[in-house]
Design an enzyme around this catalytic site. Structure first.
Site, mmCIF file in Angstrom:
data_model
loop_
_atom_site.group_PDB
_atom_site.id
_atom_site.type_symbol
_atom_site.label_atom_id
_atom_site.label_comp_id
_atom_site.label_asym_id
_atom_site.label_seq_id
_atom_site.Cartn_x
_atom_site.Cartn_y
_atom_site.Cartn_z
ATOM 1 N N ASP A 83 -9.051 17.154 -16.087
ATOM 2 C CA ASP A 83 -9.301 15.761 -16.466
ATOM 3 C C ASP A 83 -9.047 15.686 -17.964
ATOM 4 O O ASP A 83 -9.811 16.215 -18.766
ATOM 5 C CB ASP A 83 -10.739 15.358 -16.107
ATOM 6 C CG ASP A 83 -11.019 13.887 -16.398
ATOM 7 O OD1 ASP A 83 -10.354 13.308 -17.288
ATOM 8 O OD2 ASP A 83 -11.928 13.314 -15.761
ATOM 9 N N ARG A 132 0.836 -1.208 0.000
ATOM 10 C CA ARG A 132 0.000 0.000 0.000
ATOM 11 C C ARG A 132 0.871 1.259 0.000
ATOM 12 O O ARG A 132 0.428 2.345 -0.309
ATOM 13 C CB ARG A 132 -0.986 0.002 1.177
ATOM 14 C CG ARG A 132 -1.893 1.220 1.204
ATOM 15 C CD ARG A 132 -3.228 1.004 1.931
ATOM 16 N NE ARG A 132 -3.131 0.206 3.122
ATOM 17 C CZ ARG A 132 -2.498 0.566 4.244
ATOM 18 N NH1 ARG A 132 -1.929 1.757 4.326
ATOM 19 N NH2 ARG A 132 -2.444 -0.240 5.285
ATOM 20 N N LYS A 171 -9.365 4.118 -19.767
ATOM 21 C CA LYS A 171 -9.781 4.445 -21.140
ATOM 22 C C LYS A 171 -8.601 4.282 -22.111
ATOM 23 O O LYS A 171 -8.106 3.200 -22.258
ATOM 24 C CB LYS A 171 -10.365 5.858 -21.157
ATOM 25 C CG LYS A 171 -11.353 6.129 -19.997
ATOM 26 C CD LYS A 171 -12.608 5.260 -20.073
ATOM 27 C CE LYS A 171 -13.427 5.271 -18.788
ATOM 28 N NZ LYS A 171 -13.829 6.575 -18.287
ATOM 29 N N TYR A 189 -17.546 14.365 -16.579
ATOM 30 C CA TYR A 189 -17.901 12.953 -16.525
ATOM 31 C C TYR A 189 -18.995 12.791 -15.463
ATOM 32 O O TYR A 189 -18.921 13.412 -14.387
ATOM 33 C CB TYR A 189 -16.638 12.175 -16.136
ATOM 34 C CG TYR A 189 -16.845 10.702 -15.985
ATOM 35 C CD1 TYR A 189 -17.093 9.898 -17.089
ATOM 36 C CD2 TYR A 189 -16.775 10.103 -14.738
ATOM 37 C CE1 TYR A 189 -17.262 8.541 -16.949
ATOM 38 C CE2 TYR A 189 -16.934 8.739 -14.588
ATOM 39 C CZ TYR A 189 -17.188 7.964 -15.697
ATOM 40 O OH TYR A 189 -17.353 6.626 -15.547
HETATM 41 C C1 LIG Z 1 -14.224 7.105 -17.043
HETATM 42 C C2 LIG Z 1 -13.905 8.481 -16.683
HETATM 43 C C3 LIG Z 1 -13.657 8.836 -15.343
HETATM 44 C C4 LIG Z 1 -13.743 7.841 -14.225
HETATM 45 O O1 LIG Z 1 -12.768 6.862 -14.341
HETATM 46 P P1 LIG Z 1 -12.943 5.361 -13.774
HETATM 47 O O2 LIG Z 1 -11.653 4.722 -14.170
HETATM 48 O O3 LIG Z 1 -14.149 4.774 -14.434
HETATM 49 O O4 LIG Z 1 -13.130 5.462 -12.308
HETATM 50 C C5 LIG Z 1 -13.328 10.152 -15.069
HETATM 51 N N1 LIG Z 1 -13.264 11.076 -16.044
HETATM 52 C C6 LIG Z 1 -13.507 10.773 -17.334
HETATM 53 C C7 LIG Z 1 -13.438 11.840 -18.368
HETATM 54 C C8 LIG Z 1 -13.843 9.474 -17.694
HETATM 55 O O5 LIG Z 1 -14.094 9.170 -18.978
#
Ligand SMILES: *Cc1c(COP(=O)(O)O)cnc(C)c1O
Length: 399
Positions: free
Chosen positions: A184, A66, A209, A119
């Protein structure tokens, strides 16, 4: 393996995070699954424990998984190089990464300013106040005036989900002054934009992603400076939102092809966007490459290309959208994005359900809106599949 003088992202994607291979005598990253590490020298163990709990990037002894894992650290090192930051901190998901940032923000201020759309779950997390730090929603125009001594952080997402609107990162950074800006950058990847170069202090990715790219890892990562990284590692060590080493291994394995994947998908998306825009079942296509999103002029400057995500509005509304979800055969009707294969989904019915109806309307999340994450299949096969599904949409609309 020697990339000290390499600057091009395509080279860094292949070589970064592999600096210790020569010394180890290996060619592929070792996968270390240890949960604990022997402490034979107690003095050194105590010093290492203190350092890692305090947010140090590494220590003489990893102590416990951790606190540190070398496989995860290699992926982090690679991400920092790709984003042009000194550090990166990986988490068990994009939302774990976002949560850590907001928990850290709560230590330094009383509220967060954020711009819509985000998101769906990011919007929900902020709006619910679940982490104890309230959000004030702002627009680019009112941002500077909304900043005060209690503002802990500014949160934006560009390109935004699901509308593909772009936000001028440099302008937000200017308006935010000394307040740290979190971007983001999931939809862009470091192949298409580097927010840190424009002054963003925190660059967040859902690594689930494009970075993973093959639909088999859930992960998040924040690229940032050493000061923020220390705080984020402290939060991670205390709250446990870890990235599993196997996930880090797969992410690091996939990085060398990130540029190839992103550019091929983008080429396909350009052509699919044009064909969709000319299709009678489609009312509107939102794609930075078509100039049909807010601040599309940032393509070519802030962003090196328009990316491979697009949204389109069906004349037939919800009925037509449901028909498309049921009719595609090559594209997978599923949430998520950025995979080598094409994914199509219905934001109002799926990803953005956690967003209230008024915000959905405000952000253009209508019953006929579909979001398409274009993959790297041959574009003609993809279009044949979509065209077939659009026929089904028109039939459903007429019935
Ligand atoms: C999918 C996504 C998230 C969240 O990510 P997870 O890996 O599903 O927790 C945050 N921001 C954007 C733009 C996303 O596409």
């Amino acid at each position: 393996m020697r990339h000290d003088h390499a600057t091009h992202p395509d080279t860094l994607a292949v070589h970064a995070g592999r600096e210790d291979f020569a010394e180890l005598g290996v060619h592929a990253p070792p996968l270390d699954l240890s949960t604990t590490y022997p402490v034979r020298d107690l003095e050194q163990g105590t010093a290492s424990f203190d350092a890692l709990v305090g947010g140090a990037a590494s220590a003489a002894n990893p102590i416990y998984a951790r606190l540190f894992n070398p496989t995860v650290a290699r992926f982090e090192a690679a991400m920092a190089r790709l984003e042009g930051t000194s550090d990166a901190v990986a988490f068990g998901s994009g939302m774990a990464a976002m949560s850590a940032c907001l928990l850290a923000a709560g230590q330094r201020g009383k509220h967060v300013l954020a711009m819509r759309p985000l998101y769906g779950t990011s919007h929900h997390l902020l709006d619910s106040g679940l982490l104890g730090i309230p959000v004030r929603w702002v627009t680019a125009e009112i941002l500077a005036g909304a900043i005060d001594a209690d503002t802990a952080m500014v949160v934006i997402e560009t390109p935004a989900n699901p509308t593909l609107d772009l936000i001028d990162i440099a302008a937000v950074v200017r308006a935010a002054g000394s307040v740290p800006v979190l971007v983001d950058s999931t939809f862009a990847t470091p192949v298409l934009q580097q927010p840190a170069e424009l002054g963003a202090r925190l660059v967040l990715h859902s690594a689930t992603k494009f970075l993973g790219g093959h639909g088999d890892v859930i992960a998040g990562v924040v690229a940032c400076d050493a000061e923020w990284a220390q705080v984020l590692r402290q939060v991670r060590a205390a709250t446990g939102g870890l990235l599993h080493p196997l996930g880090a291994y797969l992410l690091h394995r996939g990085l060398p092809t990130l540029g190839l994947r992103v550019r091929q998908a983008q080429e396909n998306a350009r052509r699919i966007a044009e064909r969709l825009a000319a299709h009678p079942a489609v009312a509107r296509v939102s794609y930075p490459g078509l100039g049909t999103v807010a601040n599309a002029h940032l393509v070519g400057t802030q962003m090196r290309g328009p990316g491979s995500l697009l949204a389109f509005e069906l004349h037939g509304g919800h009925t037509a959208a449901a028909a498309v979800m049921g009719a595609v055969r090559l594209a997978t009707p599923a949430v998520s994005l950025g995979s080598v294969d094409t994914l199509i989904q219905h934001p109002a019915g799926l990803t953005h359900r956690v967003v209230d109806a008024q915000t959905q309307q405000h952000c253009g999340i209508t019953p006929g809106l579909m979001r398409l994450s274009v993959g790297i299949e041959h574009v003609d096969d993809l279009w044949a599949d979509l065209a077939r599904a659009l026929v089904a949409a028109r039939q459903a609309e007429a019935a």
